[in-house]
Design a protein around this motif. Structure first.
Motif, mmCIF file in Angstrom:
data_model
loop_
_atom_site.group_PDB
_atom_site.id
_atom_site.type_symbol
_atom_site.label_atom_id
_atom_site.label_comp_id
_atom_site.label_asym_id
_atom_site.label_seq_id
_atom_site.Cartn_x
_atom_site.Cartn_y
_atom_site.Cartn_z
ATOM 1 N N ARG A 68 0.769 -1.293 0.120
ATOM 2 C CA ARG A 68 -0.045 -0.073 -0.079
ATOM 3 C C ARG A 68 0.859 1.232 0.070
ATOM 4 O O ARG A 68 1.846 1.256 0.450
ATOM 5 C CB ARG A 68 -0.937 0.101 1.162
ATOM 6 N N CYS A 82 -3.500 0.198 -3.314
ATOM 7 C CA CYS A 82 -3.649 -1.237 -2.829
ATOM 8 C C CYS A 82 -3.883 -2.203 -4.057
ATOM 9 O O CYS A 82 -3.722 -1.749 -4.929
ATOM 10 C CB CYS A 82 -4.716 -1.072 -1.618
ATOM 11 N N SER A 85 -8.097 -6.348 -5.025
ATOM 12 C CA SER A 85 -8.868 -6.835 -4.293
ATOM 13 C C SER A 85 -9.132 -6.354 -2.730
ATOM 14 O O SER A 85 -10.103 -6.903 -1.969
ATOM 15 C CB SER A 85 -8.677 -8.379 -4.160
ATOM 16 N N ASP A 86 -8.145 -5.340 -2.487
ATOM 17 C CA ASP A 86 -8.375 -4.944 -1.056
ATOM 18 C C ASP A 86 -9.190 -3.602 -1.209
ATOM 19 O O ASP A 86 -9.461 -2.912 -0.113
ATOM 20 C CB ASP A 86 -6.815 -4.353 -0.472
ATOM 21 N N GLU A 87 -9.698 -2.918 -2.319
ATOM 22 C CA GLU A 87 -10.320 -1.811 -2.324
ATOM 23 C C GLU A 87 -11.726 -1.979 -1.449
ATOM 24 O O GLU A 87 -12.000 -0.928 -0.751
ATOM 25 C CB GLU A 87 -10.775 -1.371 -3.807
ATOM 26 N N LEU A 89 -12.407 -3.996 0.947
ATOM 27 C CA LEU A 89 -12.200 -4.216 2.443
ATOM 28 C C LEU A 89 -11.963 -2.751 2.993
ATOM 29 O O LEU A 89 -12.226 -2.284 4.045
ATOM 30 C CB LEU A 89 -10.819 -5.033 2.457
ATOM 31 N N LEU A 90 -10.979 -1.877 2.343
ATOM 32 C CA LEU A 90 -10.646 -0.670 2.824
ATOM 33 C C LEU A 90 -12.020 0.240 2.842
ATOM 34 O O LEU A 90 -12.369 0.838 3.944
ATOM 35 C CB LEU A 90 -9.441 0.030 1.926
#
Length: 191
Positions: A68, A82, A85-87, A89-90
């Motif tokens: 990140r 990021c 796939s983490d978008e 989640l954040l």
């Protein structure tokens, strides 16, 4: 059915040389725009923990942690890059940590096209279309800035002496690449 995002530069943009600089698209970068609706003061630490990265607190600063990075845009807004796939989640973590909507987060990767420029002449290339820094040494390594490059709003990150990452709006990505390619003759011949 799973949809695959299309590059704003067409089918699989191939890396290319502009003088001694290599230009490549970076389709594997996700981004989240984080905006505080009120001054955060003490809540900035809580927001940093929520995003799992220490948010920069001054103009031009950029923070990195594992996969990140956080780019300071204004005293109350940042772009956090990021894995795509983490978008979600954040975004969800910020919504849970700030249910009063004092901080908002939204997926931003569909708005930006990320490009890498790498080579000894990158800074000179970018200076042909932009004012990069008041600093005598130029934009310091590990810093980022919002600016106009060739009249196009861009976020410019300097990763090392020769490696830079540029984010431009998807709708202007082809124009930006065309501008870079137009420099081939004037820039490439001067080397």
């Amino acid at each position: 059915m799973k949809l695959e995002a299309l590059s704003p530069l067409g089918a699989r943009f191939a890396p290319r040389q502009i003088g001694d600089v290599t230009l490549a698209e970076m389709p594997d970068i996700g981004a989240v725009l984080v905006t505080a609706t009120v001054p955060l003061s003490g809540d900035l630490t809580r927001l940093s923990k929520t995003l799992a990265i220490d948010l920069p607190r001054v103009h031009g600063a950029m923070a990195t942690h594992q996969d990140r990075s956080a780019i300071w845009l204004t005293p109350r807004s940042w772009i956090v890059t990021c894995a795509p796939s983490d978008e979600k989640l954040l975004v969800d973590n910020v919504a849970l940590a700030f249910p009063d909507h004092a901080v908002l987060a939204s997926p931003y990767s569909d708005a930006l096209c990320w490009l890498s420029l790498d080579g000894a002449g990158t800074e000179d290339l970018l200076r042909q279309g932009s004012f990069l820094s008041f600093s005598p040494g130029g934009l310091p390594v590990g810093h980022a800035k919002r600016t106009l490059v060739a009249g196009i709003p861009a976020v410019v990150k300097r990763l090392s002496e020769t490696a830079w990452t540029i984010a431009v709006e998807r709708s202007r990505a082809q124009f930006f690449v065309d501008w870079l390619n137009s420099l081939t003759h004037s820039f490439g011949d001067s080397q």
